[in-house]
Design a protein around this motif. Structure first.
Motif, PDB file in Angstrom:
ATOM      1  N   LYS A 174       1.031  -1.176   0.039  1.00  0.00           N
ATOM      2  CA  LYS A 174      -0.148   0.045  -0.036  1.00  0.00           C
ATOM      3  C   LYS A 174       0.788   1.529   0.162  1.00  0.00           C
ATOM      4  CE  LYS A 174      -4.123  -1.983   2.268  1.00  0.00           C
ATOM      5  NZ  LYS A 174      -4.985  -2.027   3.317  1.00  0.00           N
ATOM      6  N   GLU A 175       1.965   1.058   0.626  1.00  0.00           N
ATOM      7  CA  GLU A 175       2.893   2.311   0.675  1.00  0.00           C
ATOM      8  C   GLU A 175       3.434   2.468  -0.557  1.00  0.00           C
ATOM      9  OE1 GLU A 175       3.762   4.615   3.183  1.00  0.00           O
ATOM     10  OE2 GLU A 175       2.106   3.480   4.268  1.00  0.00           O
ATOM     11  N   TYR A 176       3.835   1.692  -1.443  1.00  0.00           N
ATOM     12  CA  TYR A 176       4.414   1.532  -2.775  1.00  0.00           C
ATOM     13  C   TYR A 176       3.194   2.180  -3.736  1.00  0.00           C
ATOM     14  CZ  TYR A 176       8.811  -0.093  -1.457  1.00  0.00           C
ATOM     15  OH  TYR A 176      10.090  -0.340  -0.891  1.00  0.00           O
ATOM     16  N   LEU A 177       1.725   1.634  -3.601  1.00  0.00           N
ATOM     17  CA  LEU A 177       0.810   2.115  -4.311  1.00  0.00           C
ATOM     18  C   LEU A 177       0.701   3.850  -4.128  1.00  0.00           C
ATOM     19  CD1 LEU A 177      -1.823  -0.775  -3.847  1.00  0.00           C
ATOM     20  CD2 LEU A 177      -0.242  -0.323  -5.748  1.00  0.00           C
ATOM     21  N   LYS A 178       0.632   4.261  -3.030  1.00  0.00           N
ATOM     22  CA  LYS A 178       0.514   5.481  -2.716  1.00  0.00           C
ATOM     23  C   LYS A 178       1.562   6.349  -3.373  1.00  0.00           C
ATOM     24  CE  LYS A 178      -0.951   5.062   2.019  1.00  0.00           C
ATOM     25  NZ  LYS A 178      -0.577   5.231   3.604  1.00  0.00           N
ATOM     26  N   MET A 179       2.857   5.775  -3.789  1.00  0.00           N
ATOM     27  CA  MET A 179       3.857   6.603  -4.603  1.00  0.00           C
ATOM     28  C   MET A 179       3.501   6.321  -6.058  1.00  0.00           C
ATOM     29  SD  MET A 179       6.945   5.054  -2.335  1.00  0.00           S
ATOM     30  CE  MET A 179       8.256   6.184  -3.203  1.00  0.00           C
ATOM     31  N   GLY A 180       2.526   5.386  -6.580  1.00  0.00           N
ATOM     32  CA  GLY A 180       2.215   5.416  -7.961  1.00  0.00           C
ATOM     33  C   GLY A 180       2.982   4.287  -8.466  1.00  0.00           C
ATOM     34  N   TYR A 181       3.577   3.180  -7.773  1.00  0.00           N
ATOM     35  CA  TYR A 181       4.242   2.190  -8.304  1.00  0.00           C
ATOM     36  C   TYR A 181       3.415   0.881  -8.654  1.00  0.00           C
ATOM     37  CZ  TYR A 181       8.833   4.131  -7.847  1.00  0.00           C
ATOM     38  OH  TYR A 181      10.044   4.992  -8.166  1.00  0.00           O
ATOM     39  N   TYR A 182       3.947   0.293  -9.446  1.00  0.00           N
ATOM     40  CA  TYR A 182       3.251  -1.199  -9.863  1.00  0.00           C
ATOM     41  C   TYR A 182       3.761  -2.025  -8.987  1.00  0.00           C
ATOM     42  CZ  TYR A 182       1.244   1.160 -13.875  1.00  0.00           C
ATOM     43  OH  TYR A 182       0.315   2.131 -14.815  1.00  0.00           O
ATOM     44  N   ILE A 183       3.095  -3.131  -8.807  1.00  0.00           N
ATOM     45  CA  ILE A 183       3.680  -4.487  -8.158  1.00  0.00           C
ATOM     46  C   ILE A 183       4.022  -5.609  -9.014  1.00  0.00           C
ATOM     47  CG2 ILE A 183       3.150  -6.098  -6.258  1.00  0.00           C
ATOM     48  CD1 ILE A 183       3.655  -3.462  -5.377  1.00  0.00           C
ATOM     49  N   GLY A 184       5.042  -6.184  -9.310  1.00  0.00           N
ATOM     50  CA  GLY A 184       5.405  -7.294 -10.167  1.00  0.00           C
ATOM     51  C   GLY A 184       5.254  -8.693  -9.392  1.00  0.00           C
ATOM     52  N   ILE A 185       4.316  -9.280 -10.322  1.00  0.00           N
ATOM     53  CA  ILE A 185       3.787 -10.550  -9.620  1.00  0.00           C
ATOM     54  C   ILE A 185       4.250 -11.845 -10.669  1.00  0.00           C
ATOM     55  CG2 ILE A 185       1.953 -12.124  -8.981  1.00  0.00           C
ATOM     56  CD1 ILE A 185       2.346  -9.715  -7.082  1.00  0.00           C
ATOM     57  N   GLY A 186       5.151 -12.772  -9.994  1.00  0.00           N
ATOM     58  CA  GLY A 186       5.592 -13.736 -10.693  1.00  0.00           C
ATOM     59  C   GLY A 186       5.134 -15.064 -10.479  1.00  0.00           C
ATOM     60  N   GLY A 187       6.126 -16.096 -10.565  1.00  0.00           N
ATOM     61  CA  GLY A 187       5.944 -17.489 -10.371  1.00  0.00           C
ATOM     62  C   GLY A 187       5.352 -17.962  -8.895  1.00  0.00           C
ATOM     63  N   VAL A 201      -2.156  -9.830  -3.693  1.00  0.00           N
ATOM     64  CA  VAL A 201      -2.635  -9.839  -4.908  1.00  0.00           C
ATOM     65  C   VAL A 201      -4.436  -9.469  -4.815  1.00  0.00           C
ATOM     66  CG1 VAL A 201      -3.323 -11.205  -6.863  1.00  0.00           C
ATOM     67  CG2 VAL A 201      -0.926 -11.005  -6.024  1.00  0.00           C
ATOM     68  N   ALA A 202      -4.899 -10.109  -3.887  1.00  0.00           N
ATOM     69  CA  ALA A 202      -6.314 -10.155  -3.509  1.00  0.00           C
ATOM     70  C   ALA A 202      -6.787  -8.752  -3.223  1.00  0.00           C
ATOM     71  CB  ALA A 202      -6.688 -11.086  -2.680  1.00  0.00           C
ATOM     72  N   LYS A 203      -5.972  -8.060  -2.610  1.00  0.00           N
ATOM     73  CA  LYS A 203      -6.250  -6.603  -2.069  1.00  0.00           C
ATOM     74  C   LYS A 203      -5.818  -5.584  -2.820  1.00  0.00           C
ATOM     75  CE  LYS A 203      -8.017  -8.122   1.997  1.00  0.00           C
ATOM     76  NZ  LYS A 203      -9.492  -8.346   2.297  1.00  0.00           N
ATOM     77  N   ILE A 204      -4.852  -5.543  -3.651  1.00  0.00           N
ATOM     78  CA  ILE A 204      -4.424  -4.414  -4.550  1.00  0.00           C
ATOM     79  C   ILE A 204      -5.340  -4.432  -5.983  1.00  0.00           C
ATOM     80  CG2 ILE A 204      -2.271  -4.681  -3.584  1.00  0.00           C
ATOM     81  CD1 ILE A 204      -0.919  -5.328  -6.057  1.00  0.00           C
ATOM     82  N   PRO A 205      -5.343  -3.249  -6.560  1.00  0.00           N
ATOM     83  CA  PRO A 205      -6.175  -3.142  -7.668  1.00  0.00           C
ATOM     84  C   PRO A 205      -5.372  -3.617  -8.787  1.00  0.00           C
ATOM     85  CG  PRO A 205      -5.916  -1.013  -6.669  1.00  0.00           C
ATOM     86  CD  PRO A 205      -5.033  -1.870  -6.018  1.00  0.00           C
ATOM     87  N   LEU A 206      -6.004  -4.523  -9.543  1.00  0.00           N
ATOM     88  CA  LEU A 206      -5.648  -5.165 -10.722  1.00  0.00           C
ATOM     89  C   LEU A 206      -4.774  -4.223 -11.746  1.00  0.00           C
ATOM     90  CD1 LEU A 206      -5.081  -7.902 -12.554  1.00  0.00           C
ATOM     91  CD2 LEU A 206      -7.078  -7.330 -13.616  1.00  0.00           C
ATOM     92  N   GLU A 207      -5.131  -3.001 -11.684  1.00  0.00           N
ATOM     93  CA  GLU A 207      -4.677  -1.877 -12.327  1.00  0.00           C
ATOM     94  C   GLU A 207      -3.072  -1.421 -12.034  1.00  0.00           C
ATOM     95  OE1 GLU A 207      -8.766  -2.148 -13.412  1.00  0.00           O
ATOM     96  OE2 GLU A 207      -7.486  -1.868 -11.534  1.00  0.00           O
ATOM     97  N   ARG A 208      -2.732  -2.198 -11.000  1.00  0.00           N
ATOM     98  CA  ARG A 208      -1.474  -1.745 -10.442  1.00  0.00           C
ATOM     99  C   ARG A 208      -0.501  -3.025 -10.327  1.00  0.00           C
ATOM    100  NH1 ARG A 208      -1.239   2.981 -11.324  1.00  0.00           N
ATOM    101  NH2 ARG A 208       0.837   3.075 -10.073  1.00  0.00           N
TER     102      ARG A 208
END
Length: 273
Positions: A174-187, A201-208
C-alpha cells in the motif's frame, strides 16, 4: 490445459533475463516461439554491465524485445563513474525503456559497508532515471525498511516504476501504491505457501499489477524446479484470476495495458507526458 492467448490478448512479460547463460543452447529457438505461445512483448532486464550490454543486443535482434539497463545491488562492486556514464548514454537508445534492475539486497550482503554502497548506487541510479525520464525496476530483498525510506527520501514518487518480484506485506504494498508504483507478480504466487503474496494480490487493484517471470528463475507451479520462461506467464495470470475471481483474459488485458503505460516507449516509440 491453459489456453494460449492471441491478438489483443497477447501477454506482456515485464521482467525476463534471456541474456542468461541458461538460454545459450536454445535462445533463438525459444524466443522465436514466443508469438505462437501468446507472448507479445518482453522487457529483458539487465543486472550487471555485461547483462545490460547483452540486453541491448537482444533489443536489436528481436522486434518484440525491449530493454532495461542497470546494475543489480549484488553487482555494485563493478559500478563506477565510467559504467554510470555508459548507462547514462545507452539509456537514450529508442528501445531502452527503463533503468533496472536496481535496489537493495541484504540477503547475502550483511556487512554495513556493502549496504552503504548499495544505498549510494541505488540513489544514483534512481537519479539517473529521473534525469533521463525513464521508469525504474526495483529489486528489494530482505531490505524492506531501507528500500522504502530511501525511496521516500529521494521523492521516488516522481519516478514511475515497478517493485519487481514483490515479497513484502500488504501494508508495504500500500505504501508503494501511494507512490504510484506497480507491483510485479511472478511464479511465487502459484506456490502453496505464498499466503502473504496471495493476500497482496487479492487486496490491491489489478490496475497496479504487472506480470513477470524473472526467468530463468522462479518457475511457477506446475513447472517449479525447471528453467523458467515467458511461456509460463499463463500460469501466473490464471492464479491471479482465480484469486480475484475474474477471467484470465481480463488479467492479461489489464496487466498488458499497465505495462504499456509504464514502459511507454513500447507503445509510442518515444516518451510521452
Amino acid at each position: 490445459m491453459l489456453k494460449i492467448q492471441k491478438g489483443e490478448n497477447m501477454i506482456f512479460e515485464s521482467h525476463a533475463h534471456y541474456d542468461d547463460k541458461q538460454f545459450d543452447s536454445d535462445r533463438e529457438e525459444l524466443l522465436s516461439s514466443m508469438k505462437e505461445n501468446g507472448i507479445g512483448t518482453i522487457i529483458n532486464v539487465g543486472s550487471d554491465l555485461i547483462a545490460s550490454q547483452k540486453t541491448i543486443a537482444l533489443t536489436e535482434q528481436y522486434e518484440f524485445i525491449y530493454g532495461a539497463i542497470g546494475i543489480h545491488p549484488s553487482d555494485i562492486a563493478d559500478l563506477n563513474e565510467e559504467v554510470y556514464h555508459w548507462l547514462q548514454e545507452k539509456s537514450k537508445l529508442p528501445k531502452v525503456v527503463a533503468i533496472g534492475e536496481i535496489g537493495l539486497d541484504y540477503y547475502w550482503d550483511k556487512e554495513e559497508e556493502i549496504k552503504r554502497n548499495q544505498r549510494y548506487w541505488f540513489c544514483r541510479q534512481l537519479e539517473l532515471a529521473r534525469e533521463v525520464g525513464l521508469p525504474v525496476i526495483i529489486h528489494s530483498r530482505d531490505a524492506a525498511e531501507d528500500t522504502l525510506k530511501l525511496m521516500q527520501g529521494i521523492h521516488a514518487e516522481q519516478i514511475p516504476g515497478v517493485i519487481h518480484c514483490f515479497s513484502y506485506s500488504l501494508e508495504m504494498a500500500k505504501e508503494y501504491l501511494k507512490m504510484g508504483y506497480y507491483i510485479g507478480i511472478g511464479g511465487v504466487i502459484t506456490f502453496k505457501n505464498a499466503k502473504k503474496l496471495k493476500e497482496v494480490v487479492a487486496k490491491i487493484p489489478l490496475e497496479r499489477i504487472l506480470l513477470e517471470t524473472d526467468c530463468p528463475y522462479l518457475s511457477p507451479e506446475p513447472e517449479r524446479g525447471k528453467r523458467n520462461s515467458s511461456k509460463n506467464l499463463l500460469y501466473i495470470a490464471q492464479e491471479i484470476a482465480d484469486i480475484k475471481k475474474i477471467s484470465c483474459e481480463e488479467v492479461i488485458q489489464v496487466t498488458r495495458k499497465n505495462a504499456e503505460k509504464l514502459f511507454s516507449k513500447t507503445v509510442f516509440g518515444k516518451l510521452v507526458d
